[in-house]
Structures are given as C-alpha cells and as structure tokens.
Design an enzyme around this catalytic site. Structure first.
Site, short mmCIF file in Angstrom:
data_model
loop_
_atom_site.label_atom_id
_atom_site.label_comp_id
_atom_site.label_asym_id
_atom_site.label_seq_id
_atom_site.Cartn_x
_atom_site.Cartn_y
_atom_site.Cartn_z
N GLU A 256 0.88 -1.40 -0.32
CA GLU A 256 -0.11 0.28 -0.09
C GLU A 256 0.45 1.35 -0.05
O GLU A 256 1.62 1.27 0.63
CB GLU A 256 -1.13 -0.29 1.01
CG GLU A 256 -2.45 1.05 1.46
CD GLU A 256 -2.72 1.05 2.43
OE1 GLU A 256 -4.00 1.43 2.08
OE2 GLU A 256 -2.68 0.71 3.40
N LYS B 132 -9.01 3.64 -2.48
CA LYS B 132 -9.42 3.06 -1.52
C LYS B 132 -10.67 3.40 -0.85
O LYS B 132 -10.76 4.59 -1.19
CB LYS B 132 -8.32 3.66 0.08
CG LYS B 132 -8.68 2.41 1.40
CD LYS B 132 -6.56 2.00 1.79
CE LYS B 132 -7.36 2.28 3.04
NZ LYS B 132 -5.94 1.56 4.14
N CYS C 190 -5.12 -2.90 2.48
CA CYS C 190 -4.75 -3.35 4.16
C CYS C 190 -6.33 -2.92 5.02
O CYS C 190 -7.32 -4.86 4.54
CB CYS C 190 -4.39 -1.77 4.93
SG CYS C 190 -3.80 -1.39 6.10
#
Length: 344
Positions: free
Chosen positions: A78, A157, A191
């Site tokens: 990430e 995200k 994540c």
C-alpha cells in the site's frame, strides 16, 4: 494498396500465438521498503525524503528482477509509490504534506508510463499501490496492469483508515470489482478494508480466485513497539479470515512481513520482517490455477444477494434505518493540505 497493407499487418498481429502456460501463476510480493523510508515502526522522518523518482526507478528494477526469476505478477505494498508516511498526523500535514503531494504518482505521467512500459517489456502483470495525485486531491490508488502494459482495473481505497482520511480522499464503492484474467478472477483491496463488510462483502460476492491484499508495512509477531492496529496478529486475523470467506488464494504484500495464504487461510509462503531487504526484497510463490472455479457469482453462497437481504431483514428493530454522515464521500483538497494550520 494501403488498405491491403493495413489489413495484412492487423491479421499478422491477431495471429500471434500466446504460448504462456496459464496453469501456473508465479507471484512476487514486494516487501523491501521504498527509498527514503524510515525503519518499519519508526515515525521519525528527520533527514529522510520520500522520492518518487528513486521509488519508480527501484520499482522498475524489482519488476525486472521478478520477471528474470519467473514471476508472472508483481504485487506492491500500500502506497509504496512513493511510500507510506507513518505517523502522518497534524504536524506531518503542516510540515511535509506539500512535499509528499509533489511526490505522489499521476496516472498518465512519465513515471506512470515507465511502470507500464516495465510491465510490457518484462511481460508481467503488476498490482500497483500508490498515492494518486489528481488536479485537486490525492487518493490511495491501486491498479492492475496487464503484461501488455494495459490498465485492467483502477480503483481508490473506499474509505481511508483512521487519520488517513484527513489526507486522502474517499474512493467509489462501484470500483470494488473482480476482473477476469487468463490466470483466473482477481480482486484487490487494501489493508484495513479487509476488516469492513462494506468492502469485503461485495468483493467476495464476485468469486475471486486470486485476492490481492496490499498493506503498508507489517512487523513480526509480538513486536513490543507495534501499536495494536499495525501488529501482525491483528492484521493476519483479518487477511486469513478474508481468505477463508472468499476461498481465494490471498496475496498479502507489505513492507517487512509478507505472506501468501491459501483459500483455507493457511500459509503457502511467508517471509519475516526481520529478514534484510537486500537478502530477500520479494516473496515468491507459485500457484496452480487449474482447479480455479470460473463462476463470477454464487446465488446460493454465503456472499450473495439473498444473504445481504437476510442481513437487512434481521436489522435490530430499535436501531434507526437512517443514512449517517460516516458514509458520505469525504473530499480533501490539495489546497487545504498545503495550507493546513490546525486540526484536520
């Protein structure tokens, strides 16, 4: 005559035979830190500068190395481009956000095209994870690139975690989707998205064979310096659970510890954070794809419309069915970040 030549050229291109063996997928998970990063659990960036030029150059080097070792897919952690800014609170925003924004990656830029060229030149797929700069904001971007240098999927995200949401913009729920590749169906999240049903449920409903789970960094187990939210124990619990619920081989790439889990949630490969990056910059694993299910959904499965409807029907009667502000798409402008003087 020109038309005939054009047709002949097109026909020749279409008749090129792809001799790739798609029954085996060899993956390379990047776990070396990008240039200018602080040690895994350090929040002290004194004298360190994340540098997109150096990071892209190193990324291309890793892509070439992975391809030479037989990898078909290279997965980055990430925000690896240009790096995850640990400890990015109010003080970091005031002192460093402008520099970080300048080193964020723009789609279509020279840096971006260098990565796509590396994919095409080395005939490998890429799973990129980057701070994505647009004209007005930055996002926590992800992209799957084909071995021909094409963008197969691009997303951001959905809801950056914790303090991340004071820096990066929210993404779009409609970008949570699986794509078909010759190696099976692939999906991708980042994540702490793996903790939240709003991200995991629609992704798992699409019947991935391979799931890409990029994390910024992960220490080894029982590290006394780790906060709860960055421990291996907490994050591995979410990633393993995701693998079991989806049945997908799950690729967990992070600076430091990285792992590949089977669809049963069991380790197929792992590397500890304590292993020096120069000794092992990437984790490799080979996956047999011949048993992959080609279905794109299961109407009778645990992640299906009927189950979603059951959740709705079972909503506790005393909790109001109202749309709260939490899901409102949050926007953070670059101008707000570079002029930040107080609490976000």
């Amino acid at each position: 005559m020109l038309a005939l030549l054009a047709f002949a050229s097109s026909a020749a291109t279409c008749n090129i035979t792809d001799t790739t063996d798609y029954s085996n997928l060899t993956v390379a998970l990047v776990r070396a830190a990008p240039p200018g990063s602080a040690p895994i659990l350090s929040r002290n960036y004194t004298g360190l500068h994340l540098d997109l030029n150096a990071t892209v150059a190193y990324g291309v080097q890793l892509i070439e190395e992975a391809a030479s070792n037989g990898a078909n897919l290279v997965v980055f952690p990430e925000l690896w481009f240009p790096g995850y800014p640990k400890g990015a609170g109010d003080e970091w925003i005031k002192t460093t956000a402008a520099e970080y924004i300048d080193n964020s990656l723009e789609i279509g830029s020279t840096h971006w095209n260098n990565l796509l060229t590396a994919a095409k030149t080395n005939s490998v797929y890429l799973a990129l994870a980057f701070s994505e700069k647009t004209n007005s904001s930055i996002y926590m971007g992800q992209a799957i690139i084909s071995k021909y240098g094409e963008i197969l999927h691009h997303r951001q995200k959905l809801r950056p975690s914790g303090g991340e949401r004071n820096i990066w913009n929210d993404g779009d729920i409609n970008d949570i989707k699986a794509i078909d590749t010759p190696y099976g169906r692939w999906g991708i999240l980042e994540c702490w998205e793996h903790f939240h049903p709003s991200m995991t449920f629609p992704m798992q409903a699409q019947m991935e064979n391979i799931h890409i789970a990029s994390a910024p960094y992960t220490p080894d187990a029982k590290d006394p310096d780790a906060e709860y939210w960055e421990t291996l124990e907490v994050n591995a619990a979410a990633i393993r659970t995701y693998a079991v619920n989806s049945g997908a081989v799950t690729l967990w790439a992070g600076v430091g510890y990285s792992a590949v889990y089977s669809g049963l949630g069991l380790e197929m490969a792992e590397v500890l954070a304590a292993v020096p990056y120069d000794e092992q910059p990437m984790l490799y694993s080979s996956i047999n794809t011949t048993s992959f299910n080609k279905a794109s959904y299961n109407a009778n499965g645990e992640q299906s419309w009927s189950v979603l409807k059951q959740i709705e029907d079972g909503w506790p009667y005393y909790i109001p069915k109202v749309v709260g502000t939490f899901v409102t798409r949050k926007t953070v402008l670059i101008s707000e970040l570079v002029n930040f003087t107080g609490t976000a």
